[in-house]
Structures are given as structure tokens and as C-alpha cells.
Motif scaffolding. Structure first.
Motif, PDB file in Angstrom:
ATOM      1  N   GLU A   1      -0.622   8.221  -8.140  1.00  0.00           N
ATOM      2  CA  GLU A   1      -1.687   7.297  -7.774  1.00  0.00           C
ATOM      3  C   GLU A   1      -1.463   6.668  -6.399  1.00  0.00           C
ATOM      4  N   ASN A   2      -2.545   6.442  -5.709  1.00  0.00           N
ATOM      5  CA  ASN A   2      -2.536   5.611  -4.508  1.00  0.00           C
ATOM      6  C   ASN A   2      -2.765   4.180  -4.965  1.00  0.00           C
ATOM      7  N   TYR A   3      -2.193   3.227  -4.251  1.00  0.00           N
ATOM      8  CA  TYR A   3      -2.455   1.843  -4.596  1.00  0.00           C
ATOM      9  C   TYR A   3      -2.358   0.963  -3.371  1.00  0.00           C
ATOM     10  N   THR A   4      -3.015  -0.176  -3.474  1.00  0.00           N
ATOM     11  CA  THR A   4      -3.003  -1.165  -2.396  1.00  0.00           C
ATOM     12  C   THR A   4      -3.203  -2.533  -3.020  1.00  0.00           C
TER      13      THR A   4
ATOM     14  N   ARG B   1      -0.921  10.662  -2.219  1.00  0.00           N
ATOM     15  CA  ARG B   1      -1.812  11.810  -2.405  1.00  0.00           C
ATOM     16  C   ARG B   1      -3.070  11.618  -1.574  1.00  0.00           C
ATOM     17  N   TYR B   2      -3.801  12.720  -1.353  1.00  0.00           N
ATOM     18  CA  TYR B   2      -5.086  12.635  -0.684  1.00  0.00           C
ATOM     19  C   TYR B   2      -6.054  11.861  -1.571  1.00  0.00           C
ATOM     20  N   ILE B   3      -7.040  11.223  -0.955  1.00  0.00           N
ATOM     21  CA  ILE B   3      -7.965  10.348  -1.682  1.00  0.00           C
ATOM     22  C   ILE B   3      -8.625  11.044  -2.873  1.00  0.00           C
TER      23      ILE B   3
ATOM     24  N   ARG C   1      -3.955  13.034  -9.202  1.00  0.00           N
ATOM     25  CA  ARG C   1      -4.231  11.813  -9.962  1.00  0.00           C
ATOM     26  C   ARG C   1      -4.055  12.051 -11.448  1.00  0.00           C
TER      27      ARG C   1
ATOM     28  N   THR D   1       0.844  -1.195   0.000  1.00  0.00           N
ATOM     29  CA  THR D   1       0.000   0.000   0.000  1.00  0.00           C
ATOM     30  C   THR D   1       0.876   1.241   0.000  1.00  0.00           C
ATOM     31  N   CYS D   2       0.568   2.170  -0.881  1.00  0.00           N
ATOM     32  CA  CYS D   2       1.282   3.443  -0.954  1.00  0.00           C
ATOM     33  C   CYS D   2       0.247   4.534  -1.213  1.00  0.00           C
ATOM     34  N   MET D   3       0.279   5.580  -0.402  1.00  0.00           N
ATOM     35  CA  MET D   3      -0.708   6.655  -0.536  1.00  0.00           C
ATOM     36  C   MET D   3      -0.007   8.006  -0.599  1.00  0.00           C
TER      37      MET D   3
END
Length: 181
Positions: A22-25, A9-11, A17, A5-7
């Protein structure tokens, strides 16, 4: 920990984006997180219970609980954005509780992805109940016009869990360990 999991940026930071941040999990990380929450290993018991109650109050029931009887409790969080359609949660079965994490991308359509996720939820429910597996038939619809599809995507991306509501048939998390489906 959550190793996949890497975040960065804010959702809902759509500008980032659009700039390819990108966020990913992974399904494994989300299942690990829910299992730890259920077992009260990451938060104190009152906070864990409160968070699970919030997840049980999720109003969007078009994925994991889609083909389940209305009285089946599922504590879950949906996700829908761009080409992704997800649902991760805990299905409180008759005999055991199950952690289920389904993450999809580029599935063809949101409707097909939601139906597939619902079939997974139904299969776990049937397995727990000792019922023979009966997969729900997917409904195929004509592709909407691009304007209608864009409007639908805009509406669907705003759902989140609703306010906490009392859950019927819920069980304490201290005496059972959910199975990872």
C-alpha cells in the motif's frame, strides 16, 4: 520532507495493492506539500503556477467545493479508492487562502465522506468570509444493492484533474501565504 508518506507501488497497480503493498500519506504531509507548492518553494515559479492552474481545473467538485458558490476557486486533487475518500487543496478565500487536507477511511459510505469533506470546505469558506457557521445537512440514501455499489465505485475511482482552464479570480502566489486549516 514528507515524513509520513511512502509510495512503494505505482498509483493504479491494483495487483500490488491486492498483495497488501500500500501507498500511504498523512493530511499533514499533503498540507505541507500544497503549502510549499503555493509558496513556490519546490518548483520554479512558472511550473508552480502551471501546476496550480491544473489543480484549479479539477472537474470533480463533490468534496471540498461541494457546498461552495460556483465562483469560489479551489485548486484541489481528489482521491477515491477502496475504503478511502480524500480531497486536498487550496481554497482561495476573499480574505486569505487556505490549505485544506481531508483524508478519510472506512467512513461508512462514499456519499457520507464526500458530504463531510464538503462541510469542512464550507466551514473554512464561511470562517474566511466572517459568516456564521451553517453546516449543510447530510442527505441519507438507502444503501444501493451490492452490484450497483460496486459499479459506482468502479466509475468514481477513475476521476482525475481535468485539463488546465483559465481560473477567474485567481491570485498570484508570491504575495500571500495560505493558512493551514
Amino acid at each position: 520532507g514528507l515524513t509520513a508518506t511512502c509510495m512503494p507501488r505505482y498509483i493504479m497497480d491494483l495487483t500490488s495493492r491486492d498483495n497488501k503493498i500500500e501507498n500511504y500519506t498523512s493530511a499533514t504531509d499533503m498540507a505541507r506539500l500544497l503549502k510549499s507548492l503555493y509558496a513556490q518553494q519546490i518548483l520554479d515559479p512558472p511550473t508552480s503556477t502551471q501546476l496550480l492552474e491544473i489543480l484549479k481545473g479539477q472537474h470533480v467538485r463533490d468534496r471540498l467545493p461541494r457546498y461552495l458558490p460556483k465562483d469560489v476557486v479551489v485548486a484541489h486533487k481528489t482521491g477515491l479508492m477502496k475504503d478511502a475518500c480524500h480531497d486536498v487543496g487550496i481554497l482561495y478565500g476573499r480574505n486569505h487562502d487556505y490549505v485544506i487536507a481531508v483524508l478519510t477511511t472506512e467512513f461508512g459510505s462514499y456519499t457520507q465522506a464526500k458530504q463531510a469533506i464538503g462541510q469542512i470546505g464550507r466551514a473554512v469558506y464561511q470562517y474566511d468570509a466572517g459568516e456564521p457557521l451553517a453546516v449543510a445537512k447530510a442527505v441519507r440514501r438507502k444503501n444501493p444493492t451490492p452490484a450497483k455499489a460496486k459499479a459506482a465505485r468502479g466509475r468514481e475511482g477513475t476521476h482525475g484533474p481535468g485539463p488546465p482552464t483559465p481560473a477567474t479570480g485567481s491570485r498570484g502566489a508570491t504575495h500571500r501565504t495560505p493558512r493551514v486549516a
